[in-house]
Design an enzyme around this catalytic site. Structure first.
Site, PDB file in Angstrom:
ATOM      1  N   LYS A 123      15.083   9.931   1.156  1.00  0.00           N
ATOM      2  CA  LYS A 123      13.833  10.403   1.773  1.00  0.00           C
ATOM      3  C   LYS A 123      13.906  11.896   2.091  1.00  0.00           C
ATOM      4  O   LYS A 123      12.938  12.630   1.891  1.00  0.00           O
ATOM      5  CB  LYS A 123      13.564   9.626   3.074  1.00  0.00           C
ATOM      6  N   LYS A 206       8.540   2.467 -11.708  1.00  0.00           N
ATOM      7  CA  LYS A 206       8.044   1.444 -10.806  1.00  0.00           C
ATOM      8  C   LYS A 206       6.568   1.712 -10.486  1.00  0.00           C
ATOM      9  O   LYS A 206       6.195   2.861 -10.253  1.00  0.00           O
ATOM     10  CB  LYS A 206       8.900   1.565  -9.533  1.00  0.00           C
ATOM     11  N   LYS A 209       1.644   3.984  -5.964  1.00  0.00           N
ATOM     12  CA  LYS A 209       0.437   4.780  -5.762  1.00  0.00           C
ATOM     13  C   LYS A 209       0.719   6.269  -5.963  1.00  0.00           C
ATOM     14  O   LYS A 209      -0.057   6.984  -6.574  1.00  0.00           O
ATOM     15  CB  LYS A 209      -0.067   4.529  -4.331  1.00  0.00           C
TER      16      LYS A 209
HETATM   17  P1  AMP Z   1       5.956   0.243  -0.381  1.00  0.00           P
HETATM   18  O1  AMP Z   1       4.653   0.511   0.270  1.00  0.00           O
HETATM   19  O2  AMP Z   1       6.208   0.994  -1.649  1.00  0.00           O
HETATM   20  O3  AMP Z   1       7.107   0.333   0.607  1.00  0.00           O
HETATM   21  O4  AMP Z   1       5.927  -1.293  -0.828  1.00  0.00           O
HETATM   22  C1  AMP Z   1       5.676  -2.378   0.020  1.00  0.00           C
HETATM   23  C2  AMP Z   1       6.317  -3.612  -0.585  1.00  0.00           C
HETATM   24  O5  AMP Z   1       5.908  -3.806  -1.945  1.00  0.00           O
HETATM   25  C3  AMP Z   1       7.852  -3.548  -0.606  1.00  0.00           C
HETATM   26  O6  AMP Z   1       8.358  -4.821  -0.268  1.00  0.00           O
HETATM   27  C4  AMP Z   1       8.180  -3.191  -2.034  1.00  0.00           C
HETATM   28  O7  AMP Z   1       9.435  -3.704  -2.431  1.00  0.00           O
HETATM   29  C5  AMP Z   1       7.037  -3.852  -2.808  1.00  0.00           C
HETATM   30  N1  AMP Z   1       6.744  -3.064  -4.021  1.00  0.00           N
HETATM   31  C6  AMP Z   1       6.150  -1.836  -4.069  1.00  0.00           C
HETATM   32  N2  AMP Z   1       6.018  -1.416  -5.350  1.00  0.00           N
HETATM   33  C7  AMP Z   1       6.547  -2.386  -6.136  1.00  0.00           C
HETATM   34  C8  AMP Z   1       6.708  -2.551  -7.557  1.00  0.00           C
HETATM   35  N3  AMP Z   1       6.280  -1.642  -8.430  1.00  0.00           N
HETATM   36  N4  AMP Z   1       7.296  -3.688  -8.011  1.00  0.00           N
HETATM   37  C9  AMP Z   1       7.731  -4.635  -7.144  1.00  0.00           C
HETATM   38  N5  AMP Z   1       7.606  -4.544  -5.805  1.00  0.00           N
HETATM   39  C10 AMP Z   1       7.028  -3.445  -5.297  1.00  0.00           C
END
Ligand code: AMP
Length: 339
Positions: A123, A206, A209
């Protein structure tokens, strides 16, 4: 809302998401779908962690987005099937006790533990800061996460393999607290979930957004189709007559989720023999994806016409959570010699 009876549970689950606004397919298959399933066998507590969002927020625009993002996320949770009759859902900052516990836990957490967390260094790099210039809240992120879990005496946390170090740190904090002040908190156990990685429309990274390679759950059918038509496929398939390789094509891996077995076999055959073009393949994917998301979108649309109901659900959730939190803080004060 369906009026289901809460299920007798095998434990208490806690999980949270930072309010990033509308959720995408990666969020759904990587987390939300599992949260919905867990409601059948656990007492579930799900929180929108807005204080965690503040650890990386720097611009006035970011701040202005927090409230609308919370609302959009709550809509997606409910539309996906998080049921307020089964689960407690609320906004983290509505429970001020979490900040009290955060401060108290920071008295038993060595700085070295926090600085070793792999995501901390990552981060810092992403934010183009140094470890010295980054805000104190970011270093303490795992303490706040621990406070989130143990404030409600949750014993089970659904995590993907990559998040195990965070949970191990939470367990170390709990062990240290319990040994110094007496048995107070259960050591939270990881419930390992196979988090499928949803790759973005760029076919490489991955879905996320911030990379603008995502498909929002709540998009219209038209926008979804348009975005899918921009998806990268097999990079070696440069012309319609070149046979494709479904095993390296992200459009095909999405078909694996949304398309039935017999159509999948046809797609595979027609792609590898160059009898089908990528555009047709994408159109079929868009159609299947839109059918899959249709009921969720309808529920969301319906809920969005009743914003006061969303507020009520979150405020009822906060009431339930706060009762648990206050009881914990009372116990912690007592154990720590505070009055
Ligand atoms: P984030 O807002 O990116 O922290 O994501 C929230 C949740 O969604 C977390 O549990 C991540 O592991 C899951 N997540 C986000 N993007 C992906 C992705 N492309 N594939 C699988 N899981 C995802």
């Amino acid at each position: 809302m369906p009026n289901k009876e809460p299920i007798s549970s095998s434990g208490t689950i806690l999980s949270g998401m930072r309010p990033t606004g509308q959720l995408h397919l990666g969020n759904y298959f990587g987390a939300l779908q599992n949260w919905v399933d867990l409601q059948d066998s656990y007492k579930c507590i799900y929180t929108i962690v807005d204080i965690h969002a503040l650890t990386t927020i720097e611009t006035p625009e970011d701040i202005a987005n927090i409230r609308p993002n919370i609302y959009e996320m709550a809509l997606d949770w409910l539309a996906a099937g998080i049921d307020p009759n089964l689960s407690t859902i609320f906004i983290q900052s509505h429970i001020p006790e979490v900040m009290t516990l955060n401060t108290l836990l920071s008295m038993v957490t060595p700085l070295g533990w926090l600085m070793r967390v792999p995501t901390f260094k990552e981060k810092v790099r992403q934010m183009e800061h140094t470890e010295e210039s980054v805000n104190y809240g970011l270093v303490g992120y795992p303490i706040l996460q621990t406070a989130d879990i143990i404030l409600y005496k949750a014993d089970t946390v659904p995590v993907g393999q990559d998040q195990l170090p965070h949970l191990e740190l939470a367990r170390e904090i709990v062990r240290r607290f319990n040994s110094r002040f007496g048995e107070t908190f259960p050591e939270p156990q990881a419930k390992l979930t196979k988090v499928p990685l949803i790759v973005g429309l760029d076919g490489q990274q991955k879905m996320s957004k911030s990379l603008d390679n995502h498909i929002d759950l709540a998009s219209t059918e038209e926008v979804t189709t348009k975005r899918i038509l921009t998806a990268f496929t097999d990079p070696q398939r440069t012309t319609r007559d070149t046979p494709g390789r479904p095993n390296v094509c992200n459009v095909y891996s999405l078909h694996n989720i949304f398309t039935n077995e017999s159509d999948l076999t046809t797609i595979n055959q027609e792609c590898t023999s160059a009898n089908r073009g990528c555009v047709d393949c994408k159109r079929q994917l868009a159609q299947n994806l839109n059918s899959y998301l249709g009921p969720m979108r309808e529920r969301r649309n319906d809920l969005s016409k009743r914003p006061d109901d969303i507020k009520d659900i979150l405020s009822e959730g906060a009431k339930t959570a706060r009762q648990l939190a206050q009881a914990t803080i009372e116990e912690v004060y007592d154990k720590m010699g505070l009055s």
